[in-house]
Design an enzyme around this catalytic site. Sequence first.
Site, PDB file in Angstrom:
ATOM      1  N   ASP A 115      -9.166  -1.710   6.956  1.00 56.56           N
ATOM      2  CA  ASP A 115      -8.358  -0.528   6.654  1.00 56.56           C
ATOM      3  C   ASP A 115      -8.938   0.750   7.254  1.00 56.56           C
ATOM      4  O   ASP A 115      -9.578   1.557   6.572  1.00 56.56           O
ATOM      5  CB  ASP A 115      -8.145  -0.365   5.150  1.00 56.56           C
ATOM      6  CG  ASP A 115      -6.992   0.590   4.850  1.00 56.56           C
ATOM      7  OD1 ASP A 115      -6.524   1.278   5.793  1.00 56.56           O
ATOM      8  OD2 ASP A 115      -6.551   0.654   3.697  1.00 56.56           O
TER       9      ASP A 115
ATOM     10  N   ASP B 128     -12.895   5.772   4.081  1.00 54.97           N
ATOM     11  CA  ASP B 128     -12.309   5.161   2.884  1.00 54.97           C
ATOM     12  C   ASP B 128     -13.082   3.903   2.490  1.00 54.97           C
ATOM     13  O   ASP B 128     -12.501   2.832   2.280  1.00 54.97           O
ATOM     14  CB  ASP B 128     -10.833   4.827   3.098  1.00 54.97           C
ATOM     15  CG  ASP B 128     -10.093   4.573   1.784  1.00 54.97           C
ATOM     16  OD1 ASP B 128     -10.640   4.937   0.715  1.00 54.97           O
ATOM     17  OD2 ASP B 128      -8.983   4.011   1.815  1.00 54.97           O
TER      18      ASP B 128
ATOM     19  N   GLY C  99       0.838  -1.182   0.000  1.00 56.08           N
ATOM     20  CA  GLY C  99       0.000   0.000   0.000  1.00 56.08           C
ATOM     21  C   GLY C  99       0.875   1.235   0.000  1.00 56.08           C
ATOM     22  O   GLY C  99       2.106   1.143   0.021  1.00 56.08           O
TER      23      GLY C  99
ATOM     24  N   PHE D 185      -5.876 -13.271   7.984  1.00 57.13           N
ATOM     25  CA  PHE D 185      -5.680 -13.139   6.540  1.00 57.13           C
ATOM     26  C   PHE D 185      -6.963 -13.556   5.837  1.00 57.13           C
ATOM     27  O   PHE D 185      -7.484 -14.648   6.072  1.00 57.13           O
ATOM     28  CB  PHE D 185      -4.524 -14.020   6.060  1.00 57.13           C
ATOM     29  CG  PHE D 185      -4.271 -13.889   4.582  1.00 57.13           C
ATOM     30  CD1 PHE D 185      -3.435 -12.892   4.095  1.00 57.13           C
ATOM     31  CD2 PHE D 185      -4.876 -14.747   3.675  1.00 57.13           C
ATOM     32  CE1 PHE D 185      -3.212 -12.748   2.738  1.00 57.13           C
ATOM     33  CE2 PHE D 185      -4.657 -14.614   2.311  1.00 57.13           C
ATOM     34  CZ  PHE D 185      -3.820 -13.615   1.844  1.00 57.13           C
TER      35      PHE D 185
ATOM     36  N   ASP E   3     -11.116  -9.958  -1.474  1.00 52.00           N
ATOM     37  CA  ASP E   3     -11.740  -8.659  -1.229  1.00 52.00           C
ATOM     38  C   ASP E   3     -12.850  -8.492  -2.270  1.00 52.00           C
ATOM     39  O   ASP E   3     -12.858  -9.152  -3.312  1.00 52.00           O
ATOM     40  CB  ASP E   3     -10.740  -7.502  -1.242  1.00 52.00           C
ATOM     41  CG  ASP E   3     -10.144  -7.218  -2.612  1.00 52.00           C
ATOM     42  OD1 ASP E   3     -10.906  -6.950  -3.561  1.00 52.00           O
ATOM     43  OD2 ASP E   3      -8.901  -7.257  -2.745  1.00 52.00           O
TER      44      ASP E   3
ATOM     45  N   LYS F 168       0.716  -6.590   8.910  1.00 52.69           N
ATOM     46  CA  LYS F 168       0.733  -5.267   8.273  1.00 52.69           C
ATOM     47  C   LYS F 168       1.836  -4.422   8.893  1.00 52.69           C
ATOM     48  O   LYS F 168       1.764  -4.045  10.070  1.00 52.69           O
ATOM     49  CB  LYS F 168      -0.633  -4.599   8.453  1.00 52.69           C
ATOM     50  CG  LYS F 168      -0.778  -3.252   7.772  1.00 52.69           C
ATOM     51  CD  LYS F 168      -2.213  -2.741   7.889  1.00 52.69           C
ATOM     52  CE  LYS F 168      -2.410  -1.422   7.168  1.00 52.69           C
ATOM     53  NZ  LYS F 168      -3.815  -0.943   7.220  1.00 52.69           N
TER      54      LYS F 168
ATOM     55  N   PRO G 170     -14.779  -1.110  -2.433  1.00 59.65           N
ATOM     56  CA  PRO G 170     -14.871  -2.569  -2.478  1.00 59.65           C
ATOM     57  C   PRO G 170     -13.623  -3.298  -1.974  1.00 59.65           C
ATOM     58  O   PRO G 170     -13.738  -4.351  -1.345  1.00 59.65           O
ATOM     59  CB  PRO G 170     -15.117  -2.857  -3.961  1.00 59.65           C
ATOM     60  CG  PRO G 170     -15.818  -1.637  -4.462  1.00 59.65           C
ATOM     61  CD  PRO G 170     -15.175  -0.492  -3.717  1.00 59.65           C
TER      62      PRO G 170
END
Length: 393
Positions: free
Chosen positions: A239, A220, A111, A178, A182, A130, A223
């Site tokens: 997120d 934010d 990201g 995990f 998505d 992360k 999808p």
Amino acid sequence: MSWKDNFGFTDRLRAIQSLTSAYQKASSSPASAFAEAMAQAKQTETEAYDKATSKDEYDSICQKAIDQAELAGSEKQVDSSPQHENDFEEPEASTGEVIGQYRSCFHHFDGIHSTIYKSKLEDGTLRAVKVTVPYMMTAPHDAHREARLLREAAHANIIPLIETFNLDGGRFVMVLPFMRYDFEKLLRRDMVTAAQTRSILRDLFRALAHIHDMGILHRDIKPSNILMDSPNGPAYLADFGVSWKEGDAGSEPPTEKITDVGTTCYRPPEILFGFKGYGTALDMWAAGCVVAEAIAVGHRQLFDSGPVGSDLSLIFSIFKQLGTPDEQRWPEVQVLPDWGKVEFYSFPTQSWEDILPGASSNGRDLVSHLLCYESSARLSATEALAHPYFAQT
């Protein structure tokens, strides 16, 4: 003159495409159902064309078939077996990296402000590791606030935060389950049925209702931030890197919120015109964009911000689709700092049937109550959950 005299091949093809999409999504395995769906669509369209005595009747017959297909799809058992499994397998020849106590960590995604690794525990459980560097982040991105709000917002449809720890070099690590899929990838690959889509969207609104009740704005919604381990769900909102809550040490004052939030085509019009006092309606506009994308034929994004993500391009796209608003339609413009600085072409208001052709009636109606210029007119997440679109199962 017959209505068919002005109704050409392109018009009929458009109806067939819409029907095909509806029948395909109603299948228990949409990725492999195209040929059967196309044949059924052609038959339905031909019957509508032969039977109808007007264009309105033709449209009504086709729309009824689309709505019935969605309803029938909700009653079918769906194939829950993982697809594209190899997309998520680590290279067997590599042992991966070591991150804290997590071994065999394989790079999964980069990201802007983080790197995500996949790690397999001894019992086979998968973890998302992360790795962030907080001191390199610029507002509104804040990894420590993300961790705080994830802990505070624990819920069945919020991605769980398992633990956090620090590494050398000022790195801050968050460990989460995990998730194999998505929502964006599922839509692009045509891997979800109408029933699965509705279930995923319901989980999204459950998550939003929960965080909004707590005073948290996600900021934010898109999808790719809706995760699941199976197309059957459950789905998790993830997120929280730019999320906000009044009084949180990392959040801006309520009337001075940062407007550079959200992702390109999911950003609402009020922040495009500089409004810093926005609230939960910001997330609801983005959720409306997600619903529109999920139910649209071909799953196209509803609005377009251009190749470089320009605010002006996005405003132009919104106005072109929804019609250019005036102060009567959008009274809120009186408090928008940047309203009136640019004069826009006056686009007419389109019907939702024209904006989302081939979508179900209930799906279109839900979108129409979320994508309202006046932010106070948008449904809340709790109200969205009570919409007839979700009453079909």
